[in-house]
Design a protein around this motif. Structure first.
Motif, PDB file in Angstrom:
ATOM      1  N   LYS A   3       0.831  -1.196   0.000  1.00  0.00           N
ATOM      2  CA  LYS A   3       0.000   0.000   0.000  1.00  0.00           C
ATOM      3  C   LYS A   3       0.875   1.259   0.000  1.00  0.00           C
ATOM      4  N   ASN A   4       1.979   1.210   0.747  1.00  0.00           N
ATOM      5  CA  ASN A   4       2.905   2.345   0.788  1.00  0.00           C
ATOM      6  C   ASN A   4       3.541   2.575  -0.576  1.00  0.00           C
ATOM      7  N   ILE A   8       3.347   5.946  -2.800  1.00  0.00           N
ATOM      8  CA  ILE A   8       4.580   6.625  -3.224  1.00  0.00           C
ATOM      9  C   ILE A   8       4.601   6.795  -4.741  1.00  0.00           C
ATOM     10  N   ASN A   9       4.201   5.772  -5.481  1.00  0.00           N
ATOM     11  CA  ASN A   9       4.147   5.877  -6.940  1.00  0.00           C
ATOM     12  C   ASN A   9       3.132   6.928  -7.386  1.00  0.00           C
ATOM     13  N   THR A  15       3.766  14.509  -8.869  1.00  0.00           N
ATOM     14  CA  THR A  15       4.890  15.440  -8.860  1.00  0.00           C
ATOM     15  C   THR A  15       5.450  15.642 -10.264  1.00  0.00           C
ATOM     16  N   CYS A  16       5.592  14.579 -11.018  1.00  0.00           N
ATOM     17  CA  CYS A  16       6.097  14.690 -12.400  1.00  0.00           C
ATOM     18  C   CYS A  16       5.128  15.465 -13.282  1.00  0.00           C
ATOM     19  N   LYS A  68      -2.462  18.750  -0.261  1.00  0.00           N
ATOM     20  CA  LYS A  68      -3.631  18.618   0.615  1.00  0.00           C
ATOM     21  C   LYS A  68      -4.579  17.509   0.151  1.00  0.00           C
ATOM     22  N   LEU A  69      -4.709  17.324  -1.165  1.00  0.00           N
ATOM     23  CA  LEU A  69      -5.685  16.360  -1.675  1.00  0.00           C
ATOM     24  C   LEU A  69      -5.135  14.943  -1.849  1.00  0.00           C
ATOM     25  N   PHE A  70      -3.898  14.815  -2.334  1.00  0.00           N
ATOM     26  CA  PHE A  70      -3.420  13.505  -2.775  1.00  0.00           C
ATOM     27  C   PHE A  70      -2.306  12.903  -1.924  1.00  0.00           C
TER      28      PHE A  70
END
Length: 77
Positions: A3-4, A8-9, A15-16, A68-70
């Motif tokens: 799940k982590n 992270i992905n 971010t990309c 804040k959202l993701f």
């Protein structure tokens, strides 16, 4: 743990995407945007204002919203 890695992905993809959006914004106003030589905003050339000043404000707001959202706090232990 799986799940982590999924979270992270997801955060890396967001971010990309944000970075790509900011680069396209900056590139458009710095190189493609056609302004008159007499266009000034707050004493700055309009292309510079839109690419560097306004672009920075826009990307900061988008990053704040994305966090804040993701984004979630993940325990890495």
């Amino acid at each position: 743990m799986k799940k982590n890695i999924k979270q992270i992905n997801k955060e890396a993809i967001i971010t990309c995407i944000l970075y790509l959006f900011y680069f396209c914004w900056w590139y458009y106003f710095a190189y493609i945007y056609k302004a008159d030589n007499n266009d000034f905003i707050f004493g700055l050339p309009s292309w510079f204002f839109y690419s560097c000043v306004l672009g920075l404000v826009v990307i900061n707001v988008l990053v704040f919203i994305a966090i804040k959202l993701f984004f979630k706090e993940i325990d890495l232990d």
